[in-house]
Design an enzyme around this catalytic site. Structure first.
Site, mmCIF file in Angstrom:
data_model
loop_
_atom_site.group_PDB
_atom_site.id
_atom_site.type_symbol
_atom_site.label_atom_id
_atom_site.label_comp_id
_atom_site.label_asym_id
_atom_site.label_seq_id
_atom_site.Cartn_x
_atom_site.Cartn_y
_atom_site.Cartn_z
ATOM 1 N N CYS A 65 0.804 -1.231 0.000
ATOM 2 C CA CYS A 65 0.000 0.000 0.000
ATOM 3 C C CYS A 65 0.830 1.270 0.000
ATOM 4 C CB CYS A 65 -0.914 0.017 1.211
ATOM 5 S SG CYS A 65 0.051 0.075 2.724
ATOM 6 N N ASP A 79 2.368 2.547 2.594
ATOM 7 C CA ASP A 79 2.422 3.193 3.906
ATOM 8 C C ASP A 79 3.832 3.082 4.486
ATOM 9 O OD1 ASP A 79 -0.201 3.714 3.592
ATOM 10 O OD2 ASP A 79 -0.936 2.274 5.066
ATOM 11 N N CYS A 90 -0.313 -5.377 6.986
ATOM 12 C CA CYS A 90 0.002 -4.238 7.854
ATOM 13 C C CYS A 90 0.780 -4.704 9.079
ATOM 14 C CB CYS A 90 -1.266 -3.536 8.311
ATOM 15 S SG CYS A 90 -2.516 -3.366 7.026
HETATM 16 FE FE1 FES Z 1 -1.065 0.027 4.450
HETATM 17 FE FE2 FES Z 1 -2.255 -1.140 6.360
HETATM 18 S S1 FES Z 1 -3.131 -0.574 4.481
HETATM 19 S S2 FES Z 1 -0.205 -0.660 6.267
#
Ligand code: FES
Length: 124
Positions: free
Chosen positions: A33, A35, A102
């Site tokens: 994702c 992140d 995650c």
């Molecule tokens: Fe990216 Fe959870 S959706 S770390």
């Protein structure tokens, strides 16, 4: 979709922040994702005396960082290196299937911070 424990850590995360002059810093990004998560550690006598984090990510990633930091504080470096992403997810009472990626970030960022510390302190 999140259980109460996950929501509790998301709404009131423990150990958020940056350690100035940290002994080790670990940075990871999720390939799934995008992140990002940063872990900062303070080490004394081979023990984690403080762990803080900054997470730019979803609710699960924040809950995972909070839980991983709480688990790690007080552990020896070797013990903390053995924390797995499934240990963190288990401590949180489980995560939804599609949020399991995650949970990898917390343990990975912590381990990278320890490796960063060890790299700096290896004498050859
Ligand atoms: Fe990216 Fe959870 S959706 S770390």
């Amino acid at each position: 979709m999140y259980n109460d424990k996950v929501l509790g850590h998301f709404e009131n995360p423990r150990n958020v922040g940056v350690i100035e002059n940290a002994d080790g810093i670990g940075e990871v990004g999720s390939p799934v994702c995008g992140d990002m998560m940063y872990f900062y550690i303070k080490v004394e006598n081979d023990k984690l005396v403080d762990v803080k984090f900054k997470t730019f990510g979803c609710a699960a990633a924040i809950a995972v960082s909070s839980m991983a930091s709480e688990m790690a504080i007080g552990m020896s470096l070797d013990e903390a290196m053995k924390i797995t992403s499934s240990d963190v997810a288990k401590e949180l009472g489980g995560l939804p299937e599609r949020k399991l990626h995650c949970s990898n970030l917390g343990a990975d960022a912590l381990h990278k911070a320890i490796e960063n510390y060890r790299g700096k302190n290896t004498k050859d």
